[in-house]
Motif scaffolding. Structure first.
Motif, PDB file in Angstrom:
ATOM      1  N   ALA A   1      10.226   3.219   2.935  1.00 18.55           N
ATOM      2  CA  ALA A   1      11.167   4.249   2.475  1.00 18.55           C
ATOM      3  C   ALA A   1      11.749   5.012   3.655  1.00 18.55           C
ATOM      4  O   ALA A   1      12.952   5.295   3.687  1.00 18.55           O
ATOM      5  CB  ALA A   1      10.469   5.202   1.506  1.00 18.55           C
ATOM      6  N   ASP A   2      10.915   5.330   4.642  1.00 21.66           N
ATOM      7  CA  ASP A   2      11.390   6.042   5.834  1.00 21.66           C
ATOM      8  C   ASP A   2      12.373   5.186   6.632  1.00 21.66           C
ATOM      9  O   ASP A   2      13.408   5.670   7.092  1.00 21.66           O
ATOM     10  CB  ASP A   2      10.219   6.452   6.731  1.00 21.66           C
ATOM     11  N   GLU A   3      12.042   3.905   6.813  1.00 25.01           N
ATOM     12  CA  GLU A   3      12.931   2.999   7.550  1.00 25.01           C
ATOM     13  C   GLU A   3      14.279   2.844   6.838  1.00 25.01           C
ATOM     14  O   GLU A   3      15.332   2.862   7.469  1.00 25.01           O
ATOM     15  CB  GLU A   3      12.278   1.622   7.721  1.00 25.01           C
ATOM     16  N   ALA A   4      14.231   2.689   5.524  1.00 22.90           N
ATOM     17  CA  ALA A   4      15.470   2.554   4.744  1.00 22.90           C
ATOM     18  C   ALA A   4      16.304   3.816   4.857  1.00 22.90           C
ATOM     19  O   ALA A   4      17.537   3.754   5.031  1.00 22.90           O
ATOM     20  CB  ALA A   4      15.134   2.248   3.283  1.00 22.90           C
TER      21      ALA A   4
ATOM     22  N   ALA B   1      19.769   1.655  12.512  1.00 21.52           N
ATOM     23  CA  ALA B   1      19.595   3.032  12.070  1.00 21.52           C
ATOM     24  C   ALA B   1      20.881   3.806  12.305  1.00 21.52           C
ATOM     25  O   ALA B   1      21.525   3.658  13.345  1.00 21.52           O
ATOM     26  CB  ALA B   1      18.443   3.687  12.826  1.00 21.52           C
ATOM     27  N   LYS B   2      21.260   4.599  11.341  1.00 24.54           N
ATOM     28  CA  LYS B   2      22.457   5.418  11.497  1.00 24.54           C
ATOM     29  C   LYS B   2      22.287   6.407  12.632  1.00 24.54           C
ATOM     30  O   LYS B   2      23.260   6.829  13.233  1.00 24.54           O
ATOM     31  CB  LYS B   2      22.780   6.126  10.193  1.00 24.54           C
ATOM     32  N   THR B   3      21.050   6.752  12.935  1.00 24.66           N
ATOM     33  CA  THR B   3      20.820   7.678  14.035  1.00 24.66           C
ATOM     34  C   THR B   3      21.290   7.076  15.351  1.00 24.66           C
ATOM     35  O   THR B   3      21.773   7.795  16.218  1.00 24.66           O
ATOM     36  CB  THR B   3      19.330   8.078  14.143  1.00 24.66           C
ATOM     37  N   ASP B   4      21.183   5.755  15.518  1.00 19.90           N
ATOM     38  CA  ASP B   4      21.683   5.102  16.732  1.00 19.90           C
ATOM     39  C   ASP B   4      23.179   5.322  16.882  1.00 19.90           C
ATOM     40  O   ASP B   4      23.670   5.590  17.970  1.00 19.90           O
ATOM     41  CB  ASP B   4      21.396   3.600  16.710  1.00 19.90           C
TER      42      ASP B   4
ATOM     43  N   THR C   1       0.857  -1.190   0.000  1.00 16.21           N
ATOM     44  CA  THR C   1       0.000   0.000   0.000  1.00 16.21           C
ATOM     45  C   THR C   1       0.892   1.239   0.000  1.00 16.21           C
ATOM     46  O   THR C   1       2.102   1.156   0.241  1.00 16.21           O
ATOM     47  CB  THR C   1      -0.898   0.037   1.253  1.00 16.21           C
ATOM     48  N   GLU C   2       0.288   2.396  -0.226  1.00 17.75           N
ATOM     49  CA  GLU C   2       1.053   3.647  -0.166  1.00 17.75           C
ATOM     50  C   GLU C   2       1.646   3.853   1.219  1.00 17.75           C
ATOM     51  O   GLU C   2       2.785   4.289   1.353  1.00 17.75           O
ATOM     52  CB  GLU C   2       0.161   4.841  -0.521  1.00 17.75           C
ATOM     53  N   GLU C   3       0.861   3.533   2.247  1.00 12.81           N
ATOM     54  CA  GLU C   3       1.352   3.681   3.627  1.00 12.81           C
ATOM     55  C   GLU C   3       2.544   2.765   3.875  1.00 12.81           C
ATOM     56  O   GLU C   3       3.519   3.174   4.511  1.00 12.81           O
ATOM     57  CB  GLU C   3       0.241   3.364   4.629  1.00 12.81           C
ATOM     58  N   GLU C   4       2.470   1.534   3.407  1.00 11.83           N
ATOM     59  CA  GLU C   4       3.572   0.591   3.584  1.00 11.83           C
ATOM     60  C   GLU C   4       4.808   1.062   2.828  1.00 11.83           C
ATOM     61  O   GLU C   4       5.926   0.985   3.348  1.00 11.83           O
ATOM     62  CB  GLU C   4       3.163  -0.810   3.104  1.00 11.83           C
TER      63      GLU C   4
ATOM     64  N   PHE D   1      17.651  -2.308   1.963  1.00  4.62           N
ATOM     65  CA  PHE D   1      16.991  -2.486   3.250  1.00  4.62           C
ATOM     66  C   PHE D   1      16.167  -3.771   3.260  1.00  4.62           C
ATOM     67  O   PHE D   1      16.298  -4.613   4.159  1.00  4.62           O
ATOM     68  CB  PHE D   1      16.103  -1.270   3.547  1.00  4.62           C
ATOM     69  N   LEU D   2      15.337  -3.951   2.234  1.00  8.01           N
ATOM     70  CA  LEU D   2      14.485  -5.139   2.170  1.00  8.01           C
ATOM     71  C   LEU D   2      15.314  -6.408   1.984  1.00  8.01           C
ATOM     72  O   LEU D   2      14.984  -7.448   2.551  1.00  8.01           O
ATOM     73  CB  LEU D   2      13.464  -5.003   1.050  1.00  8.01           C
ATOM     74  N   ARG D   3      16.383  -6.337   1.192  1.00 10.46           N
ATOM     75  CA  ARG D   3      17.242  -7.506   0.982  1.00 10.46           C
ATOM     76  C   ARG D   3      17.861  -7.949   2.309  1.00 10.46           C
ATOM     77  O   ARG D   3      17.829  -9.120   2.676  1.00 10.46           O
ATOM     78  CB  ARG D   3      18.344  -7.194  -0.030  1.00 10.46           C
TER      79      ARG D   3
END
Length: 108
Positions: A25-28, A50-53, A17-20, A38-40
Motif C-alpha cells: 500500500a505504501d509503495e502504491a 514514484a511520483k516523488t522522483d 501478511t499485514e506487513e506485506e 501497482f501490482l498489475r
C-alpha cells in the motif's frame, strides 16, 4: 478506459501478511496508484516510478534556475560556489532523465 483495451474480467487474488500489505500500500501510494494498478504493472514487468522522483526532478530544475539567476544578478560574485552547485544539479538531473528514459524504453 481506453477503447482499444479489453475489459478486465478475470480476478487474481493471493494472501499476504499485514506487513506485506502495508508495504504494498505504501509503495502504491508513492507511485500515485491503487494497489491493484501497482501490482498489475509490476506483475506485467513494467517499471513503476514514484511520483516523488518526478517532484524531486522538478524541484532540482527550479533550484538550478534560481542559482543561475543569483549567479547572473551578482555578476559572478559567487561564481565559484554557484557554478559548482549548478554543475552538480545539472549532472544529477541529466542522470535522472537518462534513467527515466532507459526505464521507459525497457517498458516498451
Amino acid at each position: 478506459m481506453k477503447p482499444n483495451h479489453e475489459k478486465r474480467t478475470i480476478r487474481i487474488s493471493f494472501r499476504v501478511t499485514e506487513e506485506e500489505q502495508t508495504f504494498l500500500a505504501d509503495e502504491a501510494d508513492l507511485c500515485g496508484l491503487s494497489v491493484s494498478s501497482f501490482l498489475r504493472q509490476r506483475g506485467l514487468g513494467k517499471r513503476v516510478s514514484a511520483k516523488t522522483d518526478l517532484r524531486v526532478l522538478s524541484e532540482l530544475r527550479r533550484i538550478g534556475g534560481l542559482l543561475k539567476h543569483i549567479h547572473n544578478e551578482s555578476k559572478g560574485a559567487y561564481s565559484a560556489k554557484t557554478s559548482k552547485a549548478i554543475d552538480e544539479i545539472s549532472n544529477y538531473v541529466h542522470k535522472m532523465n537518462e534513467e527515466f528514459s532507459s526505464n521507459r524504453n525497457r517498458e516498451q
